[in-house]
Motif scaffolding. Structure first.
Motif, PDB file in Angstrom:
ATOM      1  N   SER A   1       0.857  -1.185   0.000  1.00 47.86           N
ATOM      2  CA  SER A   1       0.000   0.000   0.000  1.00 47.86           C
ATOM      3  C   SER A   1       0.893   1.235   0.000  1.00 47.86           C
ATOM      4  CB  SER A   1      -0.912   0.038   1.230  1.00 47.86           C
ATOM      5  OG  SER A   1      -1.830  -1.035   1.219  1.00 47.86           O
ATOM      6  N   CYS A   2       0.672   2.113  -0.972  1.00 44.60           N
ATOM      7  CA  CYS A   2       1.445   3.352  -1.078  1.00 44.60           C
ATOM      8  C   CYS A   2       0.496   4.538  -1.113  1.00 44.60           C
ATOM      9  CB  CYS A   2       2.294   3.366  -2.360  1.00 44.60           C
ATOM     10  SG  CYS A   2       3.425   1.981  -2.532  1.00 44.60           S
ATOM     11  N   ASN A   3       0.862   5.583  -0.379  1.00 44.61           N
ATOM     12  CA  ASN A   3       0.072   6.806  -0.358  1.00 44.61           C
ATOM     13  C   ASN A   3       0.994   7.994  -0.610  1.00 44.61           C
ATOM     14  OD1 ASN A   3      -2.082   8.642   0.119  1.00 44.61           O
ATOM     15  ND2 ASN A   3      -1.392   8.890   2.238  1.00 44.61           N
ATOM     16  N   ASP A   4       0.828   8.642  -1.766  1.00 51.07           N
ATOM     17  CA  ASP A   4       1.601   9.832  -2.131  1.00 51.07           C
ATOM     18  C   ASP A   4       3.110   9.554  -2.112  1.00 51.07           C
ATOM     19  OD1 ASP A   4       1.837  12.510  -2.951  1.00 51.07           O
ATOM     20  OD2 ASP A   4       2.115  13.201  -0.890  1.00 51.07           O
ATOM     21  N   LEU A   5       3.505   8.349  -2.473  1.00 52.73           N
ATOM     22  CA  LEU A   5       4.925   7.979  -2.449  1.00 52.73           C
ATOM     23  C   LEU A   5       5.707   8.797  -3.481  1.00 52.73           C
ATOM     24  CD1 LEU A   5       7.327   6.196  -1.660  1.00 52.73           C
ATOM     25  CD2 LEU A   5       6.501   4.508  -3.329  1.00 52.73           C
ATOM     26  N   THR A   6       6.713   9.509  -3.002  1.00 52.12           N
ATOM     27  CA  THR A   6       7.545  10.351  -3.857  1.00 52.12           C
ATOM     28  C   THR A   6       9.006  10.153  -3.481  1.00 52.12           C
ATOM     29  OG1 THR A   6       5.798  12.011  -4.086  1.00 52.12           O
ATOM     30  CG2 THR A   6       8.050  12.738  -4.549  1.00 52.12           C
ATOM     31  N   LYS A   7       9.860  10.056  -4.496  1.00 52.23           N
ATOM     32  CA  LYS A   7      11.301   9.949  -4.271  1.00 52.23           C
ATOM     33  C   LYS A   7      12.025  10.892  -5.222  1.00 52.23           C
ATOM     34  CE  LYS A   7      15.266   8.472  -2.771  1.00 52.23           C
ATOM     35  NZ  LYS A   7      15.737   8.841  -1.411  1.00 52.23           N
ATOM     36  N   SER A   8      12.773  11.825  -4.638  1.00 51.08           N
ATOM     37  CA  SER A   8      13.534  12.793  -5.416  1.00 51.08           C
ATOM     38  C   SER A   8      15.016  12.631  -5.133  1.00 51.08           C
ATOM     39  CB  SER A   8      13.102  14.226  -5.081  1.00 51.08           C
ATOM     40  OG  SER A   8      11.741  14.427  -5.369  1.00 51.08           O
TER      41      SER A   8
ATOM     42  N   GLY B   1      17.977  15.197  -5.281  1.00 53.01           N
ATOM     43  CA  GLY B   1      18.414  16.561  -5.502  1.00 53.01           C
ATOM     44  C   GLY B   1      17.385  17.381  -6.255  1.00 53.01           C
ATOM     45  N   LYS B   2      17.870  18.155  -7.237  1.00 53.47           N
ATOM     46  CA  LYS B   2      17.004  19.049  -7.991  1.00 53.47           C
ATOM     47  C   LYS B   2      16.448  18.406  -9.263  1.00 53.47           C
ATOM     48  CE  LYS B   2      19.275  23.263  -6.332  1.00 53.47           C
ATOM     49  NZ  LYS B   2      19.998  24.511  -6.716  1.00 53.47           N
ATOM     50  N   ALA B   3      16.835  17.178  -9.524  1.00 56.35           N
ATOM     51  CA  ALA B   3      16.337  16.484 -10.717  1.00 56.35           C
ATOM     52  C   ALA B   3      14.855  16.182 -10.559  1.00 56.35           C
ATOM     53  CB  ALA B   3      17.118  15.190 -10.918  1.00 56.35           C
ATOM     54  N   SER B   4      14.208  15.888 -11.680  1.00 56.16           N
ATOM     55  CA  SER B   4      12.799  15.487 -11.641  1.00 56.16           C
ATOM     56  C   SER B   4      12.658  14.256 -10.755  1.00 56.16           C
ATOM     57  CB  SER B   4      12.298  15.173 -13.052  1.00 56.16           C
ATOM     58  OG  SER B   4      12.358  16.321 -13.864  1.00 56.16           O
ATOM     59  N   PRO B   5      11.579  14.150  -9.987  1.00 51.07           N
ATOM     60  CA  PRO B   5      11.423  13.010  -9.079  1.00 51.07           C
ATOM     61  C   PRO B   5      11.482  11.671  -9.815  1.00 51.07           C
ATOM     62  CG  PRO B   5       9.778  14.694  -8.615  1.00 51.07           C
ATOM     63  CD  PRO B   5      10.440  15.085  -9.906  1.00 51.07           C
ATOM     64  N   ALA B   6      12.180  10.701  -9.218  1.00 56.08           N
ATOM     65  CA  ALA B   6      12.199   9.357  -9.779  1.00 56.08           C
ATOM     66  C   ALA B   6      10.829   8.699  -9.635  1.00 56.08           C
ATOM     67  CB  ALA B   6      13.263   8.514  -9.096  1.00 56.08           C
ATOM     68  N   LEU B   7      10.125   9.033  -8.548  1.00 57.23           N
ATOM     69  CA  LEU B   7       8.742   8.612  -8.319  1.00 57.23           C
ATOM     70  C   LEU B   7       7.969   9.825  -7.829  1.00 57.23           C
ATOM     71  CD1 LEU B   7       9.308   5.264  -6.354  1.00 57.23           C
ATOM     72  CD2 LEU B   7       8.674   5.475  -8.770  1.00 57.23           C
ATOM     73  N   TYR B   8       6.741   9.957  -8.302  1.00 61.44           N
ATOM     74  CA  TYR B   8       5.970  11.135  -7.909  1.00 61.44           C
ATOM     75  C   TYR B   8       4.532  10.765  -7.575  1.00 61.44           C
ATOM     76  CZ  TYR B   8       3.799  15.724  -7.913  1.00 61.44           C
ATOM     77  OH  TYR B   8       3.103  16.847  -7.547  1.00 61.44           O
ATOM     78  N   SER B   9       4.160  10.951  -6.326  1.00 66.36           N
ATOM     79  CA  SER B   9       2.788  10.811  -5.851  1.00 66.36           C
ATOM     80  C   SER B   9       2.162   9.476  -6.266  1.00 66.36           C
ATOM     81  CB  SER B   9       1.923  11.977  -6.356  1.00 66.36           C
ATOM     82  OG  SER B   9       0.718  12.048  -5.638  1.00 66.36           O
ATOM     83  N   ILE B  10       2.851   8.382  -5.931  1.00 61.82           N
ATOM     84  CA  ILE B  10       2.351   7.043  -6.238  1.00 61.82           C
ATOM     85  C   ILE B  10       1.302   6.647  -5.200  1.00 61.82           C
ATOM     86  CG2 ILE B  10       2.937   4.594  -6.380  1.00 61.82           C
ATOM     87  CD1 ILE B  10       4.084   6.060  -8.700  1.00 61.82           C
ATOM     88  N   ASN B  11       0.108   6.333  -5.671  1.00 60.75           N
ATOM     89  CA  ASN B  11      -0.960   5.783  -4.828  1.00 60.75           C
ATOM     90  C   ASN B  11      -1.312   4.409  -5.385  1.00 60.75           C
ATOM     91  OD1 ASN B  11      -1.642   8.137  -3.002  1.00 60.75           O
ATOM     92  ND2 ASN B  11      -1.884   9.101  -5.008  1.00 60.75           N
ATOM     93  N   LEU B  12      -1.119   3.390  -4.575  1.00 60.64           N
ATOM     94  CA  LEU B  12      -1.183   2.032  -5.116  1.00 60.64           C
ATOM     95  C   LEU B  12      -1.536   1.031  -4.033  1.00 60.64           C
ATOM     96  CD1 LEU B  12      -0.444   0.022  -7.496  1.00 60.64           C
ATOM     97  CD2 LEU B  12       1.856   0.011  -6.529  1.00 60.64           C
ATOM     98  N   ASN B  13      -2.422   0.081  -4.352  1.00 55.95           N
ATOM     99  CA  ASN B  13      -2.718  -1.063  -3.489  1.00 55.95           C
ATOM    100  C   ASN B  13      -2.582  -2.335  -4.324  1.00 55.95           C
ATOM    101  OD1 ASN B  13      -3.499   0.319  -1.025  1.00 55.95           O
ATOM    102  ND2 ASN B  13      -5.328   0.965  -2.124  1.00 55.95           N
TER     103      ASN B  13
END
Length: 252
Positions: A25-32, A34-46
């Motif tokens: 279960s993921c809620n708003d999962l984000t991984k950045s 530095g200043k680069a575009s996020p590798a993951l952005y706002s993942i919502n998943l079950n």
């Protein structure tokens, strides 16, 4: 794929499914980074328990980052991640079996010594299942790992990982170096021998090879979920294979 017309789909989840039926279960999962575009952005998943799920997408879409977060090797920048209803930590690591996309076995060990290591390290390791799979796939268990072909080393790694009685198996490119003629047999043999209540998440570019064993698929694009659905729905609604659908969605 025409990026100007991308419409990120909502996740199609089972109606009225109890939360304890989800392994991920993921809620708003984000991984950045530095200043680069996020590798993951706002993942919502079950993700439901007991499913075999393909994690698919072009290079750089965030697949390996997502798997490493689930395995506790990376920390999210924002959001929550749960496995079996628990936050990532010692408890979840104990029920996750992870196959990275790089060879990690010590080449100076014999296959049997690698088995001994797994049996000592993981309390849920099933040695009998491991030996049976090695025999089925004709892997010489008394050989030094470094003397085996790249494809056979990948077989050994996959067998070791899949011989645990884990709740969640995370497989990052598990059969990339295996002979194409053997892929279908290998993946079917190993998946069919897993604990039936466990979930398998497979990241791969070899969609045609793994499609027959997938229940569901997740398309990642630029760090976001583009589609999440049952494989059977693609076939019934479009008449296409998942491989053809992938090529159509992500065509240049």
């Amino acid at each position: 794929m025409d990026e100007t017309n991308v419409s990120y789909a909502n996740i199609r989840s089972e109606a009225y499914t109890p939360k304890n039926d989800y392994v991920i279960s993921c809620n708003d999962l984000t991984k950045s980074y530095g200043k680069a575009s996020p590798a993951l952005y706002s993942i919502n998943l079950n993700v439901l328990k007991g499913r075999v799920v393909g994690l698919l997408g072009p290079n750089g879409s965030g697949k390996t980052t997502f798997i490493k977060i689930l395995n506790g090797l990376l920390q999210p920048t924002r959001g929550d991640v749960m496995i079996d209803g628990k936050p990532i930590g010692a408890e979840t690591k104990a029920v996750v079996s992870y196959l990275p996309d790089k060879t990690y076995l010590n080449g100076s060990l014999k296959v049997t010594q690698a088995i001994d290591y797994f049996e000592d390290f993981y309390s849920d390791f099933d040695r009998e299942r491991c030996m049976s799979l090695l025999s089925d796939l004709k892997v010489p268990s008394n050989s030094l790992i470094k003397t085996l072909s790249k494809g056979t080393q990948e077989k050994v790694q996959l067998i070791l990982v899949m011989s645990r009685n884990a709740d969640l198996f995370l497989l990052d490119e598990p059969i990339a170096g295996v002979d194409p003629a053997a892929r279908d047999y290998i993946i079917r043999t190993i998946i069919e021998n897993r604990p039936k209540s466990s979930t398998v998440l497979i990241s791969t570019h070899l969609i045609r090879d793994i499609e027959p064993i997938l229940d569901d698929y997740i398309f990642l694009f630029q760090g976001q979920i583009y589609e999440y659905d049952r494989v059977s729905n693609i076939k019934s609604q479009t008449g296409k294979t998942l491989d053809d659908h992938f090529k159509e969605v992500f065509r240049c």
